[in-house]
Design a protein around this motif. Sequence first.
Motif, PDB file in Angstrom:
ATOM      1  N   SER A  90       1.984  -6.367  -7.754  1.00 45.82           N
ATOM      2  CA  SER A  90       2.865  -5.332  -7.203  1.00 45.82           C
ATOM      3  C   SER A  90       4.320  -5.578  -7.585  1.00 45.82           C
ATOM      4  O   SER A  90       5.099  -4.631  -7.736  1.00 45.82           O
ATOM      5  CB  SER A  90       2.743  -5.295  -5.671  1.00 45.82           C
ATOM      6  N   LEU A  91       4.674  -6.845  -7.746  1.00 44.93           N
ATOM      7  CA  LEU A  91       6.062  -7.171  -8.070  1.00 44.93           C
ATOM      8  C   LEU A  91       6.418  -6.934  -9.526  1.00 44.93           C
ATOM      9  O   LEU A  91       7.600  -6.863  -9.871  1.00 44.93           O
ATOM     10  CB  LEU A  91       6.343  -8.633  -7.698  1.00 44.93           C
ATOM     11  N   VAL A  92       5.422  -6.815 -10.407  1.00 46.35           N
ATOM     12  CA  VAL A  92       5.724  -6.662 -11.839  1.00 46.35           C
ATOM     13  C   VAL A  92       5.145  -5.397 -12.459  1.00 46.35           C
ATOM     14  O   VAL A  92       5.470  -5.075 -13.600  1.00 46.35           O
ATOM     15  CB  VAL A  92       5.218  -7.894 -12.640  1.00 46.35           C
ATOM     16  N   THR A  93       4.296  -4.664 -11.740  1.00 47.15           N
ATOM     17  CA  THR A  93       3.716  -3.452 -12.306  1.00 47.15           C
ATOM     18  C   THR A  93       4.804  -2.433 -12.604  1.00 47.15           C
ATOM     19  O   THR A  93       5.643  -2.138 -11.741  1.00 47.15           O
ATOM     20  CB  THR A  93       2.699  -2.833 -11.324  1.00 47.15           C
ATOM     21  N   PRO A  94       4.832  -1.866 -13.803  1.00 45.57           N
ATOM     22  CA  PRO A  94       5.864  -0.868 -14.133  1.00 45.57           C
ATOM     23  C   PRO A  94       5.651   0.418 -13.344  1.00 45.57           C
ATOM     24  O   PRO A  94       4.548   0.714 -12.883  1.00 45.57           O
ATOM     25  CB  PRO A  94       5.657  -0.641 -15.631  1.00 45.57           C
ATOM     26  N   GLY A  95       6.748   1.167 -13.179  1.00 45.56           N
ATOM     27  CA  GLY A  95       6.656   2.465 -12.530  1.00 45.56           C
ATOM     28  C   GLY A  95       6.952   2.458 -11.047  1.00 45.56           C
ATOM     29  O   GLY A  95       6.847   3.499 -10.399  1.00 45.56           O
ATOM     30  N   LEU A  96       7.323   1.302 -10.486  1.00 40.76           N
ATOM     31  CA  LEU A  96       7.634   1.210  -9.068  1.00 40.76           C
ATOM     32  C   LEU A  96       9.099   0.859  -8.869  1.00 40.76           C
ATOM     33  O   LEU A  96       9.666   0.070  -9.625  1.00 40.76           O
ATOM     34  CB  LEU A  96       6.764   0.144  -8.386  1.00 40.76           C
ATOM     35  N   THR A  97       9.721   1.428  -7.853  1.00 42.22           N
ATOM     36  CA  THR A  97      11.097   1.081  -7.536  1.00 42.22           C
ATOM     37  C   THR A  97      11.122  -0.274  -6.826  1.00 42.22           C
ATOM     38  O   THR A  97      10.103  -0.711  -6.273  1.00 42.22           O
ATOM     39  CB  THR A  97      11.730   2.136  -6.608  1.00 42.22           C
ATOM     40  N   PRO A 211       0.236   3.270 -10.209  1.00 44.70           N
ATOM     41  CA  PRO A 211       0.874   1.942 -10.247  1.00 44.70           C
ATOM     42  C   PRO A 211       0.719   1.167  -8.938  1.00 44.70           C
ATOM     43  O   PRO A 211       0.779  -0.063  -8.929  1.00 44.70           O
ATOM     44  CB  PRO A 211       2.350   2.269 -10.515  1.00 44.70           C
ATOM     45  N   LEU A 212       0.506   1.892  -7.833  1.00 45.29           N
ATOM     46  CA  LEU A 212       0.357   1.236  -6.534  1.00 45.29           C
ATOM     47  C   LEU A 212      -1.054   0.725  -6.314  1.00 45.29           C
ATOM     48  O   LEU A 212      -1.252  -0.328  -5.697  1.00 45.29           O
ATOM     49  CB  LEU A 212       0.729   2.211  -5.413  1.00 45.29           C
ATOM     50  N   VAL A 213      -2.050   1.465  -6.799  1.00 47.09           N
ATOM     51  CA  VAL A 213      -3.437   1.052  -6.561  1.00 47.09           C
ATOM     52  C   VAL A 213      -3.970   0.159  -7.674  1.00 47.09           C
ATOM     53  O   VAL A 213      -4.981  -0.525  -7.489  1.00 47.09           O
ATOM     54  CB  VAL A 213      -4.367   2.269  -6.381  1.00 47.09           C
ATOM     55  N   GLY A 214      -3.309   0.131  -8.820  1.00 48.16           N
ATOM     56  CA  GLY A 214      -3.757  -0.714  -9.917  1.00 48.16           C
ATOM     57  C   GLY A 214      -3.944  -2.167  -9.529  1.00 48.16           C
ATOM     58  O   GLY A 214      -4.992  -2.762  -9.810  1.00 48.16           O
ATOM     59  N   PRO A 215      -2.957  -2.800  -8.859  1.00 43.80           N
ATOM     60  CA  PRO A 215      -3.142  -4.196  -8.450  1.00 43.80           C
ATOM     61  C   PRO A 215      -4.348  -4.404  -7.537  1.00 43.80           C
ATOM     62  O   PRO A 215      -5.035  -5.423  -7.641  1.00 43.80           O
ATOM     63  CB  PRO A 215      -1.832  -4.508  -7.710  1.00 43.80           C
ATOM     64  N   VAL A 216      -4.629  -3.434  -6.653  1.00 46.44           N
ATOM     65  CA  VAL A 216      -5.788  -3.536  -5.763  1.00 46.44           C
ATOM     66  C   VAL A 216      -7.077  -3.474  -6.569  1.00 46.44           C
ATOM     67  O   VAL A 216      -8.013  -4.248  -6.338  1.00 46.44           O
ATOM     68  CB  VAL A 216      -5.750  -2.409  -4.707  1.00 46.44           C
ATOM     69  N   VAL A 217      -7.123  -2.560  -7.541  1.00 42.79           N
ATOM     70  CA  VAL A 217      -8.314  -2.422  -8.390  1.00 42.79           C
ATOM     71  C   VAL A 217      -8.581  -3.714  -9.151  1.00 42.79           C
ATOM     72  O   VAL A 217      -9.699  -4.234  -9.168  1.00 42.79           O
ATOM     73  CB  VAL A 217      -8.143  -1.249  -9.373  1.00 42.79           C
ATOM     74  N   GLY A 218      -7.548  -4.249  -9.783  1.00 49.29           N
ATOM     75  CA  GLY A 218      -7.725  -5.449 -10.592  1.00 49.29           C
ATOM     76  C   GLY A 218      -8.146  -6.659  -9.785  1.00 49.29           C
ATOM     77  O   GLY A 218      -9.099  -7.366 -10.136  1.00 49.29           O
ATOM     78  N   ALA A 219      -7.441  -6.916  -8.671  1.00 47.67           N
ATOM     79  CA  ALA A 219      -7.755  -8.088  -7.858  1.00 47.67           C
ATOM     80  C   ALA A 219      -9.141  -7.967  -7.233  1.00 47.67           C
ATOM     81  O   ALA A 219      -9.900  -8.945  -7.183  1.00 47.67           O
ATOM     82  CB  ALA A 219      -6.692  -8.260  -6.767  1.00 47.67           C
ATOM     83  N   VAL A 248       0.012   1.185   1.987  1.00 49.48           N
ATOM     84  CA  VAL A 248       1.315   1.361   1.344  1.00 49.48           C
ATOM     85  C   VAL A 248       1.223   2.390   0.214  1.00 49.48           C
ATOM     86  O   VAL A 248       2.144   3.195   0.012  1.00 49.48           O
ATOM     87  CB  VAL A 248       1.846   0.019   0.806  1.00 49.48           C
ATOM     88  N   ALA A 249       0.115   2.383  -0.526  1.00 53.34           N
ATOM     89  CA  ALA A 249      -0.055   3.369  -1.595  1.00 53.34           C
ATOM     90  C   ALA A 249      -0.013   4.784  -1.033  1.00 53.34           C
ATOM     91  O   ALA A 249       0.624   5.683  -1.607  1.00 53.34           O
ATOM     92  CB  ALA A 249      -1.378   3.127  -2.327  1.00 53.34           C
ATOM     93  N   ALA A 250      -0.677   4.996   0.096  1.00 57.53           N
ATOM     94  CA  ALA A 250      -0.658   6.311   0.729  1.00 57.53           C
ATOM     95  C   ALA A 250       0.727   6.640   1.275  1.00 57.53           C
ATOM     96  O   ALA A 250       1.233   7.757   1.115  1.00 57.53           O
ATOM     97  CB  ALA A 250      -1.695   6.369   1.848  1.00 57.53           C
ATOM     98  N   VAL A 251       1.350   5.659   1.904  1.00 56.36           N
ATOM     99  CA  VAL A 251       2.667   5.855   2.502  1.00 56.36           C
ATOM    100  C   VAL A 251       3.711   6.226   1.443  1.00 56.36           C
ATOM    101  O   VAL A 251       4.555   7.103   1.641  1.00 56.36           O
ATOM    102  CB  VAL A 251       3.090   4.567   3.238  1.00 56.36           C
ATOM    103  N   ALA A 252       3.653   5.564   0.301  1.00 59.70           N
ATOM    104  CA  ALA A 252       4.684   5.748  -0.716  1.00 59.70           C
ATOM    105  C   ALA A 252       4.537   7.044  -1.498  1.00 59.70           C
ATOM    106  O   ALA A 252       5.520   7.557  -2.035  1.00 59.70           O
ATOM    107  CB  ALA A 252       4.669   4.562  -1.687  1.00 59.70           C
ATOM    108  N   ARG A 253       3.330   7.591  -1.584  1.00 60.01           N
ATOM    109  CA  ARG A 253       3.116   8.742  -2.464  1.00 60.01           C
ATOM    110  C   ARG A 253       2.651  10.013  -1.764  1.00 60.01           C
ATOM    111  O   ARG A 253       2.863  11.108  -2.272  1.00 60.01           O
ATOM    112  CB  ARG A 253       2.075   8.371  -3.534  1.00 60.01           C
TER     113      ARG A 253
END
Length: 298
Positions: A90-97, A211-219, A248-253
Amino acid sequence: MGVVAPRSSAGRALLQGLVGAAVGAVAARAAYRLLTRPRPGGVRPSATGTADGADAAPDAPGAWRRTNFRGRPVTLQEGPALASGVCAASLVTPGLTPRVRAACALAAAGAAAFGAYDDLSGSPAARGLRGHLGALAHGRVTTGLVKMVGIGATGVAAAALLRRSAVDTLLDGALIATSANLVNLFDLRPGRAAKLALLACAPALVSPAAPLVGPVVGASAALLPDDLAERSMLGDAGANALGAALGVAAVARAPRPVRLALLGGAVALTLASERMSFSQVIDRVPALRRLDRWGRCV
């Protein structure tokens, strides 16, 4: 009124999500190997009770050892490993503020920390919302209640990072916390919580939330084989972190009406769990039963 993203924007979001998934998978596997590396003189009991078998459970300190629903030895260290993968990605995935990155990491880390506290110090004497509130009525504060309050507080703190109104912050914090708890309610069979997270994330990979759910999918995907093989389990630390990250993914988008609907659904399922067994419901529905048992040792 929403604006439909151009196809190029959707493709970019998907690519960013896939980058997050790759980082999450690598980070989660690396953390899992580090946490479960053999200790000098350690014995690695297998799922059949022998030492050093092909299906051996990873060596783990006693506090992290458990037996699963079939009595097989497993390690709870999958949970901290998964949370580490989600937070790192989450700290390095592109596309997030920066604020969204911080909210993701705080929610997942906080849920994992309080979940681990309950994993290591909790007692099976009080279970569910009714059990924890009943214990409180008799003057006892359970570790489960501490976990619920702690995850609620970190959920609100994560929501506050998005700098919305006070009403939205409370709504978003409640959605993060209830999502964390809901996923944990499904973590009763090997791979079930991870499958739930992957199914929830699949549609979002083709949306701005990728970009928010990608880390969840991978882990989740990286650690699912060990979970299905009954070498490890998520425990509260991993399941709560998964749910918080999805929240958080739902909250942010998602817009407010969608967030309200999701919160209502999560609360309804949580209350339903006090009166019915999700495992029994799943076993009674053939399609759900097949999905639940896919990949598991039978």
